[in-house]
Design a protein around this motif. Sequence first.
Motif, PDB file in Angstrom:
ATOM      1  N   HIS A  28       0.834  -1.195   0.000  1.00  0.00           N
ATOM      2  CA  HIS A  28       0.000   0.000   0.000  1.00  0.00           C
ATOM      3  C   HIS A  28       0.870   1.246   0.000  1.00  0.00           C
ATOM      4  O   HIS A  28       2.054   1.177   0.284  1.00  0.00           O
ATOM      5  CB  HIS A  28      -0.902   0.011   1.234  1.00  0.00           C
ATOM      6  CG  HIS A  28      -1.975  -1.030   1.193  1.00  0.00           C
ATOM      7  ND1 HIS A  28      -3.256  -0.782   0.751  1.00  0.00           N
ATOM      8  CD2 HIS A  28      -1.944  -2.341   1.529  1.00  0.00           C
ATOM      9  CE1 HIS A  28      -3.963  -1.896   0.823  1.00  0.00           C
ATOM     10  NE2 HIS A  28      -3.200  -2.863   1.289  1.00  0.00           N
ATOM     11  N   VAL A  29       0.268   2.390  -0.315  1.00  0.00           N
ATOM     12  CA  VAL A  29       1.021   3.629  -0.364  1.00  0.00           C
ATOM     13  C   VAL A  29       0.263   4.738   0.372  1.00  0.00           C
ATOM     14  O   VAL A  29      -0.929   4.622   0.625  1.00  0.00           O
ATOM     15  CB  VAL A  29       1.267   4.078  -1.817  1.00  0.00           C
ATOM     16  CG1 VAL A  29       2.080   3.036  -2.562  1.00  0.00           C
ATOM     17  CG2 VAL A  29      -0.051   4.353  -2.503  1.00  0.00           C
ATOM     18  N   LEU A  61      13.385   2.513   6.708  1.00  0.00           N
ATOM     19  CA  LEU A  61      12.088   3.118   6.438  1.00  0.00           C
ATOM     20  C   LEU A  61      11.613   2.841   5.013  1.00  0.00           C
ATOM     21  O   LEU A  61      12.374   2.987   4.068  1.00  0.00           O
ATOM     22  CB  LEU A  61      12.211   4.627   6.652  1.00  0.00           C
ATOM     23  CG  LEU A  61      10.984   5.331   7.199  1.00  0.00           C
ATOM     24  CD1 LEU A  61      10.694   4.856   8.613  1.00  0.00           C
ATOM     25  CD2 LEU A  61      11.218   6.825   7.185  1.00  0.00           C
ATOM     26  N   PRO A  62      10.342   2.436   4.853  1.00  0.00           N
ATOM     27  CA  PRO A  62       9.779   2.182   3.513  1.00  0.00           C
ATOM     28  C   PRO A  62       9.389   3.479   2.826  1.00  0.00           C
ATOM     29  O   PRO A  62       8.214   3.704   2.520  1.00  0.00           O
ATOM     30  CB  PRO A  62       8.565   1.311   3.822  1.00  0.00           C
ATOM     31  CG  PRO A  62       8.122   1.749   5.179  1.00  0.00           C
ATOM     32  CD  PRO A  62       9.387   2.108   5.920  1.00  0.00           C
ATOM     33  N   TRP A  63      10.330   4.328   2.563  1.00  0.00           N
ATOM     34  CA  TRP A  63      10.086   5.647   1.982  1.00  0.00           C
ATOM     35  C   TRP A  63       9.461   5.548   0.584  1.00  0.00           C
ATOM     36  O   TRP A  63       8.812   6.466   0.109  1.00  0.00           O
ATOM     37  CB  TRP A  63      11.391   6.421   1.895  1.00  0.00           C
ATOM     38  CG  TRP A  63      12.459   5.681   1.147  1.00  0.00           C
ATOM     39  CD1 TRP A  63      13.384   4.824   1.671  1.00  0.00           C
ATOM     40  CD2 TRP A  63      12.700   5.724  -0.261  1.00  0.00           C
ATOM     41  NE1 TRP A  63      14.178   4.335   0.663  1.00  0.00           N
ATOM     42  CE2 TRP A  63      13.781   4.864  -0.538  1.00  0.00           C
ATOM     43  CE3 TRP A  63      12.106   6.415  -1.329  1.00  0.00           C
ATOM     44  CZ2 TRP A  63      14.274   4.676  -1.823  1.00  0.00           C
ATOM     45  CZ3 TRP A  63      12.593   6.226  -2.613  1.00  0.00           C
ATOM     46  CH2 TRP A  63      13.671   5.368  -2.848  1.00  0.00           C
ATOM     47  N   HIS A  64       9.642   4.376  -0.051  1.00  0.00           N
ATOM     48  CA  HIS A  64       9.128   4.240  -1.418  1.00  0.00           C
ATOM     49  C   HIS A  64       7.607   4.144  -1.439  1.00  0.00           C
ATOM     50  O   HIS A  64       6.999   4.236  -2.502  1.00  0.00           O
ATOM     51  CB  HIS A  64       9.738   3.001  -2.055  1.00  0.00           C
ATOM     52  CG  HIS A  64       9.623   1.779  -1.216  1.00  0.00           C
ATOM     53  ND1 HIS A  64      10.578   1.426  -0.265  1.00  0.00           N
ATOM     54  CD2 HIS A  64       8.652   0.839  -1.140  1.00  0.00           C
ATOM     55  CE1 HIS A  64      10.191   0.300   0.316  1.00  0.00           C
ATOM     56  NE2 HIS A  64       9.024  -0.077  -0.183  1.00  0.00           N
ATOM     57  N   GLN A  88       7.335  -2.155  -7.302  1.00  0.00           N
ATOM     58  CA  GLN A  88       7.025  -3.344  -8.092  1.00  0.00           C
ATOM     59  C   GLN A  88       7.380  -4.603  -7.333  1.00  0.00           C
ATOM     60  O   GLN A  88       6.715  -5.629  -7.454  1.00  0.00           O
ATOM     61  CB  GLN A  88       7.783  -3.289  -9.418  1.00  0.00           C
ATOM     62  CG  GLN A  88       7.224  -2.207 -10.339  1.00  0.00           C
ATOM     63  CD  GLN A  88       8.048  -2.075 -11.607  1.00  0.00           C
ATOM     64  OE1 GLN A  88       9.195  -2.517 -11.656  1.00  0.00           O
ATOM     65  NE2 GLN A  88       7.466  -1.470 -12.630  1.00  0.00           N
ATOM     66  N   ALA A  89       8.414  -4.534  -6.502  1.00  0.00           N
ATOM     67  CA  ALA A  89       8.830  -5.691  -5.698  1.00  0.00           C
ATOM     68  C   ALA A  89       7.759  -6.063  -4.673  1.00  0.00           C
ATOM     69  O   ALA A  89       7.730  -7.170  -4.169  1.00  0.00           O
ATOM     70  CB  ALA A  89      10.148  -5.381  -5.002  1.00  0.00           C
ATOM     71  N   GLU A  90       6.874  -5.097  -4.384  1.00  0.00           N
ATOM     72  CA  GLU A  90       5.797  -5.348  -3.425  1.00  0.00           C
ATOM     73  C   GLU A  90       4.483  -5.667  -4.124  1.00  0.00           C
ATOM     74  O   GLU A  90       3.437  -5.733  -3.496  1.00  0.00           O
ATOM     75  CB  GLU A  90       5.613  -4.143  -2.504  1.00  0.00           C
ATOM     76  CG  GLU A  90       6.833  -3.899  -1.632  1.00  0.00           C
ATOM     77  CD  GLU A  90       6.563  -2.839  -0.578  1.00  0.00           C
ATOM     78  OE1 GLU A  90       5.521  -2.184  -0.644  1.00  0.00           O
ATOM     79  OE2 GLU A  90       7.418  -2.686   0.307  1.00  0.00           O
ATOM     80  N   GLY A  91       4.553  -5.801  -5.426  1.00  0.00           N
ATOM     81  CA  GLY A  91       3.356  -6.145  -6.177  1.00  0.00           C
ATOM     82  C   GLY A  91       2.572  -4.943  -6.645  1.00  0.00           C
ATOM     83  O   GLY A  91       1.443  -5.069  -7.104  1.00  0.00           O
ATOM     84  N   ILE A  92       3.139  -3.744  -6.529  1.00  0.00           N
ATOM     85  CA  ILE A  92       2.458  -2.528  -6.971  1.00  0.00           C
ATOM     86  C   ILE A  92       2.890  -2.196  -8.393  1.00  0.00           C
ATOM     87  O   ILE A  92       4.079  -2.022  -8.664  1.00  0.00           O
ATOM     88  CB  ILE A  92       2.788  -1.343  -6.037  1.00  0.00           C
ATOM     89  CG1 ILE A  92       2.311  -1.656  -4.614  1.00  0.00           C
ATOM     90  CG2 ILE A  92       2.161  -0.061  -6.557  1.00  0.00           C
ATOM     91  CD1 ILE A  92       2.653  -0.566  -3.612  1.00  0.00           C
ATOM     92  N   LEU A 100       0.469   5.165 -10.368  1.00  0.00           N
ATOM     93  CA  LEU A 100      -0.178   3.947  -9.900  1.00  0.00           C
ATOM     94  C   LEU A 100      -1.615   4.263  -9.492  1.00  0.00           C
ATOM     95  O   LEU A 100      -2.016   5.423  -9.438  1.00  0.00           O
ATOM     96  CB  LEU A 100       0.610   3.369  -8.723  1.00  0.00           C
ATOM     97  CG  LEU A 100       1.058   4.361  -7.642  1.00  0.00           C
ATOM     98  CD1 LEU A 100      -0.051   4.633  -6.666  1.00  0.00           C
ATOM     99  CD2 LEU A 100       2.272   3.818  -6.914  1.00  0.00           C
ATOM    100  N   ASP A 101      -2.389   3.203  -9.218  1.00  0.00           N
ATOM    101  CA  ASP A 101      -3.805   3.368  -8.905  1.00  0.00           C
ATOM    102  C   ASP A 101      -3.999   3.722  -7.443  1.00  0.00           C
ATOM    103  O   ASP A 101      -4.103   2.855  -6.585  1.00  0.00           O
ATOM    104  CB  ASP A 101      -4.542   2.070  -9.244  1.00  0.00           C
ATOM    105  CG  ASP A 101      -6.046   2.269  -9.153  1.00  0.00           C
ATOM    106  OD1 ASP A 101      -6.480   3.370  -8.734  1.00  0.00           O
ATOM    107  OD2 ASP A 101      -6.783   1.338  -9.485  1.00  0.00           O
TER     108      ASP A 101
END
Length: 109
Positions: A28-29, A61-64, A88-92, A100-101
């Motif tokens: 998620h983002v 930290l997951p800054w991405h 993309q490595a997380e399936g996004i 992205l959506d």
Amino acid sequence: MTVITSAHSPDDFRQRVLLCIAAIPPGHVATYGQIAMMAGHSRAARQVGTILRTLPSGTPLPWHRVVNRLGSLSLTGEGLLRQRRALQAEGIHVDANGRLDLTRLRWQP
DNA sequence: TGAATGACAAATT
DNA sequence: TAATTTGCCATTC
């Protein structure tokens, strides 16, 4: 004694931002404005980017997982490539325009 | 200390 | 949706 404890100092805001980003679940983002609002400053979206920019390399930290309100990556150059790869490595899925959506991936605590 | 910079957002056109 | 303008504020020079 130096107690100080300014609950609204810039450094305190920084810590809150880091905590909020660390809480973003994989896959998620969140938007800069969203993080800023959770940290207490609804209008400090820009500072979230500033804080992330000053992060040390190798931060856990997951800054991405932080994108702008359009659901696109605000970085340029190599940073953009690294963020797109990490997502993309997380399936996004990130399209050629770096977008992205958001309606589907936005983190909603 | 003050001015410039920038991983943003909202309103306007 | 994109381009412009304005406001915001930590960081840097």
